[in-house]
Scaffold this motif. Structure first.
Motif, PDB file in Angstrom:
ATOM      1  N   MET A 281       0.830  -1.238  -0.121  1.00 40.41           N
ATOM      2  CA  MET A 281      -0.692  -0.419  -0.103  1.00 40.41           C
ATOM      3  C   MET A 281       1.141   1.091   0.101  1.00 40.41           C
ATOM      4  N   PRO A 282       0.630   1.642  -1.027  1.00 36.05           N
ATOM      5  CA  PRO A 282       1.368   3.644  -0.863  1.00 36.05           C
ATOM      6  C   PRO A 282       1.063   4.245   0.430  1.00 36.05           C
ATOM      7  N   GLU A 283       2.503   4.318   1.143  1.00 27.52           N
ATOM      8  CA  GLU A 283       2.605   5.289   1.975  1.00 27.52           C
ATOM      9  C   GLU A 283       3.168   6.925   1.717  1.00 27.52           C
ATOM     10  N   LEU A 284       2.460   7.612   3.340  1.00 29.86           N
ATOM     11  CA  LEU A 284       3.466   8.181   2.834  1.00 29.86           C
ATOM     12  C   LEU A 284       4.891   9.512   2.211  1.00 29.86           C
ATOM     13  N   PRO A 285       5.674   7.971   2.589  1.00 30.85           N
ATOM     14  CA  PRO A 285       7.045   8.309   1.968  1.00 30.85           C
ATOM     15  C   PRO A 285       6.657   8.110   0.443  1.00 30.85           C
ATOM     16  N   ASP A 286       5.987   6.707  -0.243  1.00 33.41           N
ATOM     17  CA  ASP A 286       5.763   6.551  -1.440  1.00 33.41           C
ATOM     18  C   ASP A 286       5.733   7.488  -2.363  1.00 33.41           C
ATOM     19  N   LEU A 287       4.068   8.240  -1.346  1.00 31.83           N
ATOM     20  CA  LEU A 287       2.924   9.420  -2.591  1.00 31.83           C
ATOM     21  C   LEU A 287       4.051  10.166  -2.344  1.00 31.83           C
ATOM     22  N   THR A 288       4.923  10.667  -1.266  1.00 30.70           N
ATOM     23  CA  THR A 288       5.414  11.931  -1.188  1.00 30.70           C
ATOM     24  C   THR A 288       6.078  11.979  -2.698  1.00 30.70           C
ATOM     25  N   VAL A 289       6.657  11.477  -2.862  1.00 36.29           N
ATOM     26  CA  VAL A 289       8.048  11.325  -4.285  1.00 36.29           C
ATOM     27  C   VAL A 289       7.194  10.959  -5.400  1.00 36.29           C
ATOM     28  N   VAL A 290       5.757  10.514  -5.354  1.00 38.66           N
ATOM     29  CA  VAL A 290       5.598  10.786  -6.204  1.00 38.66           C
ATOM     30  C   VAL A 290       4.977  12.176  -6.726  1.00 38.66           C
ATOM     31  N   ALA A 291       3.479  12.464  -5.874  1.00 35.83           N
ATOM     32  CA  ALA A 291       3.026  14.061  -6.101  1.00 35.83           C
ATOM     33  C   ALA A 291       4.344  14.926  -6.163  1.00 35.83           C
ATOM     34  N   GLU A 292       5.746  14.637  -5.523  1.00 34.96           N
ATOM     35  CA  GLU A 292       6.516  15.609  -6.152  1.00 34.96           C
ATOM     36  C   GLU A 292       7.341  16.079  -7.433  1.00 34.96           C
ATOM     37  N   ALA A 293       6.834  14.755  -8.213  1.00 31.67           N
ATOM     38  CA  ALA A 293       7.740  14.015  -9.252  1.00 31.67           C
ATOM     39  C   ALA A 293       6.447  14.862 -10.243  1.00 31.67           C
ATOM     40  N   PHE A 294       5.372  14.754 -10.166  1.00 31.35           N
ATOM     41  CA  PHE A 294       4.160  14.637 -11.248  1.00 31.35           C
ATOM     42  C   PHE A 294       4.043  15.920 -10.835  1.00 31.35           C
ATOM     43  N   HIS A 295       3.840  16.456  -9.656  1.00 29.40           N
ATOM     44  CA  HIS A 295       3.867  17.852 -10.309  1.00 29.40           C
ATOM     45  C   HIS A 295       4.960  18.353 -10.747  1.00 29.40           C
ATOM     46  N   ALA A 296       6.542  18.479 -10.592  1.00 23.49           N
ATOM     47  CA  ALA A 296       7.187  18.658 -11.418  1.00 23.49           C
ATOM     48  C   ALA A 296       6.965  18.260 -13.031  1.00 23.49           C
ATOM     49  N   ALA A 297       6.732  17.659 -13.173  1.00 22.61           N
ATOM     50  CA  ALA A 297       7.000  17.012 -14.316  1.00 22.61           C
ATOM     51  C   ALA A 297       5.387  17.977 -14.977  1.00 22.61           C
ATOM     52  N   LEU A 298       4.131  17.811 -14.076  1.00 24.54           N
ATOM     53  CA  LEU A 298       3.421  18.502 -15.316  1.00 24.54           C
ATOM     54  C   LEU A 298       2.816  19.663 -14.510  1.00 24.54           C
ATOM     55  N   ALA A 299       1.882  20.312 -13.627  1.00 23.71           N
ATOM     56  CA  ALA A 299       2.026  21.348 -13.165  1.00 23.71           C
ATOM     57  C   ALA A 299       2.223  22.049 -14.346  1.00 23.71           C
ATOM     58  N   GLY A 300       1.224  23.419 -14.962  1.00 22.34           N
ATOM     59  CA  GLY A 300       1.102  23.689 -15.625  1.00 22.34           C
ATOM     60  C   GLY A 300       0.772  23.315 -17.241  1.00 22.34           C
ATOM     61  N   ARG A 301       0.518  22.127 -17.461  1.00 25.65           N
ATOM     62  CA  ARG A 301       0.067  20.999 -19.071  1.00 25.65           C
ATOM     63  C   ARG A 301      -1.538  21.641 -18.877  1.00 25.65           C
ATOM     64  N   SER A 302      -1.806  21.536 -20.146  1.00 28.98           N
ATOM     65  CA  SER A 302      -3.241  20.513 -20.171  1.00 28.98           C
ATOM     66  C   SER A 302      -3.696  19.891 -20.323  1.00 28.98           C
ATOM     67  N   VAL A 303      -5.359  19.389 -19.670  1.00 28.34           N
ATOM     68  CA  VAL A 303      -5.267  17.228 -20.057  1.00 28.34           C
ATOM     69  C   VAL A 303      -5.911  18.054 -21.731  1.00 28.34           C
ATOM     70  N   LEU A 304      -5.275  16.194 -22.142  1.00 21.83           N
ATOM     71  CA  LEU A 304      -5.355  17.358 -23.611  1.00 21.83           C
ATOM     72  C   LEU A 304      -6.647  15.913 -23.764  1.00 21.83           C
TER      73      LEU A 304
END
Ligand SMILES: [Zn+2]
Length: 292
Positions: A1-24
């Protein structure tokens, strides 16, 4: 089960990769996992992603007009992939994002800077959410829509277990309301959010406290040790996972844990064989020699 450490890394990475983009495009190949209407899914198209964040054991995608909240439960995982790459089986949701003009957001986590796995700003990228057991859920929450999250959602959680605002003094006050077993206490999202079955075992091992011990039996210094262990174990895991996980965000790294699911192997602190029990079907691992 993803917990705080797993999801922190996913959230930080996805924010860096995706914020500012629009959904196609927005698709739900596994519609049973999605709580929301097809029209609400369609309405995500064209919306700009402002932020990806973690709250407790949930991942939040915040758009211009509303948000998508994912509770991955036991087996839900997130993948960042170029649109052409084959989708894993049991993919429940796919969001395709377009280019962005501005580069990574200014509030991107520092460790993500210039990472090789960051998608090009002038390219497209997909987020896939997959869940082999289909136990997790994706909640579509357009602005103004209220949708109940069974078992409690982010609004019901206590402070994040790693929140700098959760001071030792605050911890001492909050913990008084919870007299029961320590493992259950750490997993109680209303006490602190983000800890589950694996990291509760790790924290209790670090604090040298037995999982079935009751909080009401703890000395004042043991309450403080539990706080320190919580902070240290989570921070160390996040640090390690930032190196270990990218770019395969869909894989969960757990081999470095000290005791959880390591029954029969030697305790890394004292060498005694680790005890493993399975109350209610959930693994609990501890050292009967150096935890008290
Ligand atoms: Zn031990």
């Amino acid at each position: 089960m993803p917990e705080l450490p797993d999801l922190t890394v996913v959230a930080e990475a996805f924010h860096a990769a995706l914020a500012g983009r629009s959904v196609l495009s927005a698709e739900a190949p596994g519609p049973l996992a999605v709580r929301g209407t097809p029209a609400e899914l369609d309405a995500l198209v064209g919306q700009r992603l402002a932020r990806v964040a973690r709250r407790g054991k949930f991942l939040l995608l915040e758009f211009d007009r509303g948000r998508v909240v994912v509770n991955p439960m036991l087996t839900g995982r997130f993948q960042l992939a170029p649109p052409g790459m084959a989708r894993p089986s049991k993919t429940a949701l796919v969001l395709r994002f377009g280019e962005r003009g501005s580069g990574p957001p200014v509030d991107a986590a520092r460790w993500t800077a210039d990472a090789s796995w960051l998608p090009r700003d002038d390219g497209q990228v997909e987020v896939r959410y997959r869940d082999p057991t289909q136990m997790g859920k994706v909640y579509l929450l357009p602005a103004g829509v209220v949708r109940e999250i069974p078992g409690g959602g982010p609004d019901d959680f206590g402070p994040e277990a790693d929140d700098p605002a959760l001071t030792l003094e605050e911890w001492r006050v909050r913990i008084r309301r919870h007299p029961g077993e320590l493992k259950n206490l750490l997993k109680n999202q209303a006490f602190v959010a983000g800890i589950g079955n694996a990291y509760s075992d790790e924290i209790l091992h670090a604090a040298r406290l037995l999982p079935l011990r009751r909080r009401s039996t703890l000395a004042a210094e043991e309450v403080d040790e539990l706080y320190q262990a919580t902070r240290t174990v989570l921070a160390d895991a996040v640090e390690l996972l930032r190196v270990r996980v990218p770019p395969t965000f869909e894989k969960q790294a757990r081999d470095f844990l000290a005791v959880h699911d390591k029954g029969g192997r030697p305790c890394p602190r004292c060498g005694t064989k680790i005890t493993q029990i399975k109350p209610g079907g959930f693994i609990t691992s501890y050292c009967r020699d150096c935890q008290r």
